[in-house]
Design an enzyme around this catalytic site. Structure first.
Site, short mmCIF file in Angstrom:
data_model
loop_
_atom_site.label_atom_id
_atom_site.label_comp_id
_atom_site.label_asym_id
_atom_site.label_seq_id
_atom_site.Cartn_x
_atom_site.Cartn_y
_atom_site.Cartn_z
N HIS A 1 40.78 44.08 51.87
CA HIS A 1 41.18 43.11 53.24
C HIS A 1 40.99 43.61 54.47
O HIS A 1 40.56 43.48 55.38
CB HIS A 1 42.72 42.82 52.86
CG HIS A 1 42.89 41.86 51.89
ND1 HIS A 1 41.72 41.16 51.06
CD2 HIS A 1 43.92 41.51 50.73
CE1 HIS A 1 42.23 40.34 50.06
NE2 HIS A 1 43.53 40.71 49.60
N GLY B 1 38.31 34.76 55.28
CA GLY B 1 38.31 33.30 55.78
C GLY B 1 39.52 32.74 56.39
O GLY B 1 39.75 31.57 56.99
N SER C 1 43.27 27.42 33.66
CA SER C 1 44.65 27.37 33.40
C SER C 1 45.43 28.35 34.06
O SER C 1 46.76 28.43 34.21
CB SER C 1 45.14 27.35 32.02
OG SER C 1 44.14 28.57 31.65
N GLU D 1 54.37 42.61 52.79
CA GLU D 1 55.13 41.49 51.97
C GLU D 1 56.51 41.67 52.02
O GLU D 1 56.96 43.02 51.53
CB GLU D 1 54.29 41.51 50.74
CG GLU D 1 52.82 40.93 50.80
CD GLU D 1 52.24 40.85 49.64
OE1 GLU D 1 51.29 39.89 49.37
OE2 GLU D 1 52.50 41.64 48.44
N ARG E 1 40.15 29.07 27.97
CA ARG E 1 40.54 28.96 26.51
C ARG E 1 41.46 28.13 26.04
O ARG E 1 41.87 27.89 24.84
CB ARG E 1 40.73 30.53 26.14
CG ARG E 1 39.44 31.42 26.57
CD ARG E 1 40.04 33.02 26.13
NE ARG E 1 41.03 33.53 27.26
CZ ARG E 1 40.88 34.75 27.31
NH1 ARG E 1 40.25 35.66 26.65
NH2 ARG E 1 42.15 35.27 28.15
N ARG F 1 46.72 45.07 65.91
CA ARG F 1 47.34 45.55 67.24
C ARG F 1 46.33 46.40 67.83
O ARG F 1 45.74 47.47 67.20
CB ARG F 1 48.71 46.13 67.05
CG ARG F 1 49.84 45.08 66.62
CD ARG F 1 51.13 45.63 66.17
NE ARG F 1 52.40 44.41 66.30
CZ ARG F 1 52.93 44.18 66.92
NH1 ARG F 1 52.81 44.75 68.26
NH2 ARG F 1 53.90 43.25 66.96
#
Length: 596
Positions: free
Chosen positions: A345, A286, A118, A321, A150, A451
């Site tokens: 990452h 990925g 969920s 971001e 749950r 880079r």
């Protein structure tokens, strides 16, 4: 039946495909060409992929339909015969499998349980990725998907929830709606507590009903908070694991907060699972351009000789971001940008970039080389790190809140939302080359890129034509991971005309222009690898230990001394201190250069 010819050997098959073997360039390469596809519907690409995986990815499927495997010049004829026998064995196996499937004799099934069904990750990434794999025909014929959480929910309610995030983004085929309905019919739901043996036993009974006596292979995806990983793994392992097939568990980051908690988590997981059952997922591994990194380097002669301190001046790993925590501050504040992005990452990409040539493309060989890189890295000095935190900023009449304005973030929090660091690898290949990392939230753009800035040309004849700024005349290789995936090389070029004026130009491979097929989401690739048991893009426990050993001392020093972050406006390029850090190591950030 297809006709075939070969200078060495040929064989045809009743299932309708054929193969040929021929020596090329003095037996330095071996190739397999498929001349026709099976009339029973054996997918050509699927056969190629299966062959690559069965042979440990030692071979490469080219667009012209050949599989090329590297071998050294002195390879004997027996090696060629070995390849032929191996391929014929795979083809014979596939032919037999097609026949068995046509008779309804496929005896195995895969059950995928999304634990935490969920949650946002499951709704936005996992279920859409599973549908994309089904849409492309990558999932087994017999499979079942169960959502487990749950929340009280029926099968129909789960399907309604999942259907809202499914898209036919791949190629807009007309049968999309039909495929979606078929997929949703394979999705079921079971409500239960994550630490309840009883509830997982009930799940086990439901899975067995769908498996219908076949060999059961089970994959559990833990899309849940890390503090309940161990409870869920204990229950899944003891009450719902397969008795006659494999059981695998995908674990999402964070894998602890430091060396101590990470080691404790690993130890707890290994009480119930073997290392080869644990798939620690880092979705950045990925990404298409990250997976292409080793291809770019190891299959192109022009790059590998340059991949060292002799020609490379610095390497930059940049992640940004253009949004803040947006209500997720409570989770983020417990980890910060260094743990959330850098330690996993960016460090994983660095290890792939800097590793030595592996013995083969086998998962263990690649991960062995990555671990060597991580263990060769110099301890990170706090003087080589800049941390920052975004503050409120008004632009164009719009006010964006600061990090501590988020109601889920504790007042006065010093958790960094930005970090830049200079890292070094103390080995013969990379000695003295700065590897710069930069990651931040609420910056001016959303991007992820690598880079590679090369050294200046010694005794450059054209210095007077390029001016005094040598950085503007330096070659740079840029691998843009997202968005608008691309690889481009910056070169110096003469501007057409009678004068001698130089211009910096890009040799550009823009993926959207070169390839018509849409790039798969990272979760699709990683889920497929987990189902097939391919571990190359997942993190091994000793990799994790080495990564935490590098960052834990730095994190402890920052947090124990309550180091105050440098504040930067929402939507800016980040703290000024990041530029001073780069200048300290005689580097200029590539993403803020003039030609950007």
């Amino acid at each position: 039946m297809a006709s075939l010819s070969s200078s060495v050997s040929s064989r045809s098959y009743s299932s309708g495909y054929s193969a040929s073997f021929s020596p090329v360039n003095g037996n330095r390469h071996r190739s397999l060409s498929f001349l026709s596809a099976s009339p029973q519907g054996l997918n050509f690409h699927e056969l190629c992929v299966r062959f690559q995986r069965k042979s440990g990815r030692r071979s490469v499927f080219m667009q012209d339909g050949a599989i090329v495997a590297n071998s050294n010049q002195t390879e004997s004829k027996s090696s060629l015969k070995g390849l032929k026998d191996e391929v014929l064995s795979v083809l014979s196996h596939e032919a037999a499998k097609v026949g068995a499937e046509s008779d309804g004799q496929n005896l195995s099934t895969v059950s995928i349980t999304v634990v935490g069904a969920s949650g946002d990750l499951a709704k936005k990434k996992i279920f859409p990725a599973l549908f994309a794999l089904y849409y492309e025909g990558c999932l087994p014929e017999h499979f079942t998907i169960y959502g487990y959480s749950r929340s009280k929910m029926t099968d129909v309610e789960l399907r309604n929830m999942v259907s809202k995030t499914l898209t036919c983004r791949i190629d807009k085929r007309e049968n999309c709606g039909e495929k979606m309905e078929e997929f949703l019919k394979r999705c079921f739901y079971h409500s239960g507590q994550y630490d309840s043996q009883e509830h997982f036993t009930e799940l086990d009974k439901k899975l067995k009903e769908h498996e219908a006596g076949r060999i059961s292979n089970r994959l559990f995806y833990l899309s849940i908070p890390p503090n309940i990983f161990v409870d869920a793994v204990k229950c899944a392992s003891t009450s719902a694991s397969s008795v006659n097939g494999w059981t695998r568990v995908i674990v999402e980051k964070p894998f602890g907060r430091d060396s101590e908690t990470s080691a404790a988590l690993t130890k707890s997981l290994k009480q119930y699972l073997k290392e080869d059952q644990i798939f620690r997922i880092d979705h950045y591994l990925g990404k298409e351009l990250v997976e292409n990194l080793s291809v770019l380097r190891f299959s192109n002669l022009i790059f590998e000789p340059l991949w060292s301190r002799q020609y490379i001046r610095n390497v930059q790993f940049i992640f940004s971001e253009d949004f803040g925590t947006e209500g997720r501050g409570g989770y983020f504040d417990n980890y910060g940008i260094i743990r959330d992005i850098m330690q996993n990452h960016l460090l994983q990409i660095l290890a792939l970039f800097a590793m030595e040539t592996p013995v083969s493309l086998d998962a263990e060989d690649i991960r062995n080389e990555k671990v060597k890189v991580l263990r060769s890295m110099r301890p990170i000095r706090v003087e080589d790190v800049v941390i920052g935190q975004y503050k409120s900023h008004t632009k164009g009449g719009v006010t964006n809140p600061g990090y501590t304005d988020d109601k889920t973030v504790p007042k006065g929090s010093l958790t960094p939302t930005f970090a830049a660091a200079a890292l070094f690898i103390d080995n013969a290949r990379w000695d003295g080359v700065p590897f710069l990392m930069k990651a931040g939230k609420a910056l001016h753009t959303k991007s992820a890129e690598i880079r590679v800035q090369f050294r200046h040309v010694p005794g450059n004849l054209y210095n007077r034509n390029t001016g005094s700024d040598l950085d503007q005349a330096t070659n740079e290789l840029v691998i843009r991971v997202q968005p608008d995936e691309a690889i481009y090389l910056k070169i110096n070029n003469k501007v057409p005309g009678l004068g001698m004026r130089l211009d910096r130009s890009n040799l550009n491979l823009l993926y959207s222009a070169r390839y018509s097929k849409e790039i798969p989401d990272a979760y699709e690739r990683l889920l497929l690898d987990a189902i097939e048991g391919e571990r190359r893009l997942f993190i091994r426990s000793d990799e994790l230990d080495a990564a935490w050993a590098l960052f834990t001392p730095l994190l402890k020093e920052i947090e124990e001394k309550k180091r105050i972050p440098e504040y930067y406006p929402y939507g800016s390029r980040g703290p000024v201190g990041a530029h001073y850090l780069a200048a300290k190591h005689k580097v200029q950030w590539g993403d803020v250069s003039i030609d950007q």
